[in-house]
Design a protein around this motif. Structure first.
Motif, mmCIF file in Angstrom:
data_model
loop_
_atom_site.group_PDB
_atom_site.id
_atom_site.type_symbol
_atom_site.label_atom_id
_atom_site.label_comp_id
_atom_site.label_asym_id
_atom_site.label_seq_id
_atom_site.Cartn_x
_atom_site.Cartn_y
_atom_site.Cartn_z
ATOM 1 N N ARG A 670 -2.918 -2.363 -9.274
ATOM 2 C CA ARG A 670 -2.807 -1.085 -8.574
ATOM 3 C C ARG A 670 -2.479 -1.321 -7.098
ATOM 4 N NH1 ARG A 670 -1.603 2.839 -11.357
ATOM 5 N NH2 ARG A 670 -2.695 4.380 -10.072
ATOM 6 N N THR A 671 -1.837 -2.390 -6.825
ATOM 7 C CA THR A 671 -1.526 -2.721 -5.434
ATOM 8 C C THR A 671 -0.065 -2.449 -5.172
ATOM 9 O OG1 THR A 671 -3.228 -4.406 -5.356
ATOM 10 C CG2 THR A 671 -1.492 -4.562 -3.718
ATOM 11 N N THR A 690 -4.357 -1.139 -2.135
ATOM 12 C CA THR A 690 -4.583 -0.532 -3.455
ATOM 13 C C THR A 690 -4.463 0.983 -3.337
ATOM 14 O OG1 THR A 690 -6.084 -2.318 -4.019
ATOM 15 C CG2 THR A 690 -6.202 -0.330 -5.367
ATOM 16 N N ASP A 716 2.063 -6.088 -13.406
ATOM 17 C CA ASP A 716 0.808 -6.684 -13.850
ATOM 18 C C ASP A 716 1.021 -7.249 -15.243
ATOM 19 O OD1 ASP A 716 0.765 -4.540 -15.562
ATOM 20 O OD2 ASP A 716 -0.826 -3.463 -14.503
#
Length: 848
Positions: A670-671, A690, A716
């Protein structure tokens, strides 16, 4: 005393052993068959009477008798009362010996049969005769009287013989030395470095002058005339050679000289035999010449001392030469040489190139002589006393014979030449060592050297390349591991009979240092030998190739192949496989087998999306080095949404923009990162963080030019990376100023500059950032009828290097009127860093 023939021993070295040769040198040592001491008080002259088997020796001034020996030198008697007997000569019939009595002043006649004096003729008071010769029926003598020399003669056949001086026969300072040959009388006396020589014809019994002159000579001690009377031979120790002159004019004869050993040889004696053989002696020995042949037939050295001056005489038999020598103690000896005219011969043997058992070898040799070669002569050959077939002397003086021995050993060969009527015999010996030839067997070249194939060549050699090897010759080969010393026999390899090369092929199966041992067992003619050759066998450096796909589906089975080169590989060999992906900082590792041909198969089910890097490693074995290969497979990921927005689309110069990035659904990442890229500038990270619970990430950024904002999601485990952009505009900053006013006032809270009606206001604008060369415009408005209305908009003013522009306003009907002016930066089509920008209004009024 008999003297044995001497021999010269020469030693040679041969590859198959030691060979020695004994070379026979007939005639190089003394050939005096009898050497007998003479009881003499001195020596003057020598005469040989073979008819009565006597030798007469005079002893010179101060002596009282003539010594008589037999032909071997054994004393017979001494003829007494011969005062100072010096020169001697025999009558033509050999019945009378004439003696010049230097102390008796007379010429004596002695009966050679009874050895008694039969007559004596006085040569005059105070005379001293020293030489005597017989020719033309007279006895000629050379003498000294009244301090001068002269020649006289006696006619023994006259009723009353008398010694009569011959004053017409030239003038002499001392008693001349006399010699005769044919019907020529020669006389010589020394004249320093020259000799006074005269020749006379005496055939009629009366001497007539032929020639009278000075010639090369010195203190001559030997004088001779050849039997035909054509040449005069003069032996003077001061000369390098015996000199020869024509009797007719005493010019140099042909040949003019007979050498006796080079510088310092001091020729002092000469004797000419009836066949023309010339014997001449000096300190180097006696040299024999065949008439006019200037190549000496023989060279004789006498062991009993140095030859006495005028000490040579030939016997009437034509084969015997007599020589009187004197040793260092002053003792005299008579040397009798029975066959001096026989030409020296020399046999030389040369060892064979090699001599080995079971192979026939050849011994060569040569016979040398100063005379003609006895070509075709048979030479006797023996081996260790056993007769072998004769060999024949070739026309070039060489000969060969062959032999064959079954066993190793030392064998002595003797070659004998029996001689002939003109050549002396000779023998030579040669010792031949029959031995096997030394050999060497060596490695010469390496064609390949790896665990699966070692190929090397070698060569079998005999010393000096001698001796042929049998057709079926082989070399035994063994391999020794130098680390473990383990020996592996490799069997035998054939030797090429033409090149003597052999080839060894081997597969040691591993790398390392190995020694290859070559053994040759030998044969009937060759010795055995052994040698070794060390080589380093490097393990294979195999290539490892992988054929992985570029992409794969996450969660689905994945399989790809690979191949290791330089097979085969032993059963049980494996490779290590490791996978590195985003979820594992430490790779996941497992093994997979290697097939015999090097084939491998990698199987996996990747559950992490993105780059999955597979590293395959073979750790090596005894035959192979380690090998590694990598393959990267992109594993599929889902797509997410990403947007970026700004608080405005355009911003004043230096204004702060608020930028918001929004990230949609993801798995475990979530970055976001937000970047700003001002036009013409570098992309710069503004913030990373984030997102909030709403999926947003906000940041601010000061705008000075057109700028693009980029939001980035790196992805991710299950969602792919994503980016989004937002572009905003940036205005320039414009600083504006009025010039020429004299005061200010305020209307409705707005400040106005006040100008006199006679003044033309100026307006100046400066643009930031610097826009030199671009366009600046000015717009003027007037307030009337309740509103601001545009009066004019100027043309383009180019901004200066300081990014400034200035304009002057001309106003009509402006008294008490309100005005305002503003600048406008108008960007060029090439300027993409900022957008066109209006500046703020400046207000002014005009008064009286």
């Amino acid at each position: 005393m008999r003297l044995q023939q001497a021999s010269l021993v020469v030693t040679f070295s041969l590859v198959a052993g030691l060979t020695t040769a004994t070379v026979g040198l007939a005639g190089s040592a003394a050939y005096a068959d009898d050497v007998t001491a003479l009881a003499l008080s001195g020596y003057a002259h020598l005469v040989v009477d073979p008819a009565h088997q006597h030798v007469f020796v005079s002893q010179g001034a101060g002596s009282t008798g003539i010594v008589v020996t037999d032909l071997s030198g054994t004393p017979v008697t001494t003829i007494a009362g011969e005062q100072g007997a010096t020169g001697l000569a025999l009558s033509p019939d050999g019945g009378t010996l004439y003696a010049a009595l230097a102390d008796g002043g007379a010429i004596a006649a002695i009966d050679t049969a009874t050895l008694t004096e039969t007559a004596r003729w006085s040569t005059g008071a105070d005379s001293s005769p020293v030489s005597v010769a017989v020719a033309g029926g007279r006895v000629w003598y050379g003498y000294t009287a009244d301090g001068k020399g002269g020649i006289g003669s006696v006619d023994p056949s006259a009723p009353a013989p008398a010694a009569i001086p011959q004053p017409a026969l030239s003038q002499w300072t001392t008693a001349p030395l006399l010699a005769t040959g044919g019907d020529v009388l020669a006389a010589e006396e020394p004249q320093g470095s020259l000799s006074h020589v005269a020749t006379f014809g005496v055939a009629s019994g009366t001497a007539s002058v032929k020639a009278d002159t000075l010639v090369y000579g010195g203190t001559a001690t030997g004088l001779a005339v050849t039997g035909d009377g054509t040449r005069v031979l003069l032996a003077a120790p001061q000369q390098l050679a015996l000199r020869a002159y024509r009797s007719t004019d005493l010019a140099a004869a042909d040949p003019a000289a007979y050498f006796t050993g080079g510088s310092g040889s001091a020729p002092g004696s000469v004797a000419v035999d009836t066949d023309g053989t010339v014997a001449v002696a000096g300190i180097s020995g006696v040299y024999l010449y065949a008439g006019t042949n200037t190549l000496a037939e023989n060279h004789l050295t006498l062991p009993s001392g140095t030859l006495a001056p005028d000490g040579l005489r030939w016997g009437a038999d034509g084969t015997t030469l007599y020589a009187v020598t004197k040793d260092s103690s002053g003792a005299y000896s008579l040397n009798v040489l029975d066959a001096p005219k026989l030409t020296d011969t020399e046999l030389a043997l040369r060892h064979p190139q090699y001599a080995v058992p079971t192979e026939r070898y050849t011994v060569s040799g040569s016979l040398g002589t100063r005379g003609f070669l006895p070509a075709g002569a048979a030479l006797k050959v023996t081996r260790d006393g056993t007769a072998l077939p004769d060999t024949t002397l070739g026309a070039d003086g060489t000969f060969t014979f062959t032999d064959l021995r079954q066993d190793e050993g030392t064998y002595t060969y003797r070659v004998a030449y029996a001689g002939d009527a003109t050549h002396r015999p000779a023998t030579a010996s040669l010792t031949v060592n029959v031995a096997k030839l030394p050999t060497d067997v060596v490695g010469t070249d390496i064609t390949s050297a790896n665990p699966g194939s070692v190929v090397l060549t070698g060569r079998l050699m005999a010393q000096l390349g001698l001796g042929a090897f049998p057709q079926d010759t082989t070399v035994q080969v063994a391999r020794v591991d130098e680390a473990t010393q383990q020996t592996v026999p490799l069997g035998s390899v054939p030797v090429d009979p033409a090149t003597l090369q052999f080839t060894v092929t081997d597969a040691p199966g591993a790398g390392g240092s190995f020694m290859y041992v070559f053994t040759y067992a030998g044969d009937a003619t060759h010795q055995p030998s052994e040698s070794a050759m060390s080589i380093m066998v490097a393990p294979y450096a195999p290539t490892l190739s992988l054929n992985a796909p570029a992409t794969a589906v996450r969660g689905a089975a994945l399989s790809f192949g690979g191949k290791l080169g330089d097979g085969p590989y032993a059963t049980g060999r494996t490779v290590t496989v490791s996978r590195k992906d985003a979820a594992h900082s430490t790779p996941v590792t497992w093994t997979t087998p290697v097939a015999a041909d090097g084939t491998i198969t990698v199987k996996d089910t990747p559950d992490i999306g993105g780059a999955n890097t597979y590293t395959v490693t073979y750790h090596g074995d005894a035959s192979h080095k380690a090998a590694t290969a990598l393959a990267t497979v992109q594993v599929s990921r889902a797509a997410t949404t990403l947007t970026v927005a700004s608080s405005a689309s355009s911003y004043a110069y230096g204004a702060t923009a608020t930028v918001t990035a929004h990230l949609g659904t993801t798995y475990n990442g979530r970055t976001l990162s937000i970047y700003a890229t001002p036009h013409g500038g570098a992309k710069t990270l503004v913030t990373t963080g984030t997102v909030d619970t709403y999926g947003n990430l906000r940041t601010t950024y000061k705008i000075t030019r057109n700028t693009t904002f980029t939001a980035s999601f790196v992805g991710d485990y299950r969602y792919a990376p994503a980016t989004a952009t937002r572009a905003v505009n940036g205005y320039v900053k414009i600083a504006t100023a009025l010039g020429g006013y004299y005061t200010s006032t305020t209307y409705s809270g707005i400040t106005y500059r006040v100008f006199h009606k006679t003044v033309k206001p100026t307006v100046a604008a400066t643009v930031t950032p610097n826009k030199a060369g671009q366009c600046e415009r000015f717009q003027v408005q007037q307030y009337y009828s309740g509103a601001w209305r545009t009066l004019t908009t100027s043309g383009c003013y180019a901004l200066s290097s300081t990014s400034s522009a200035k304009a002057q306003l001309s106003l009509t009907n402006a008294l008490n009127q309100k005005f305002r002016v503003r600048p406008k930066y108008e960007r060029s089509t090439k300027d993409l860093s900022n957008v066109s920008t209006w500046g703020g209004w400046l207000y002014f009024v005009v008064r009286t």
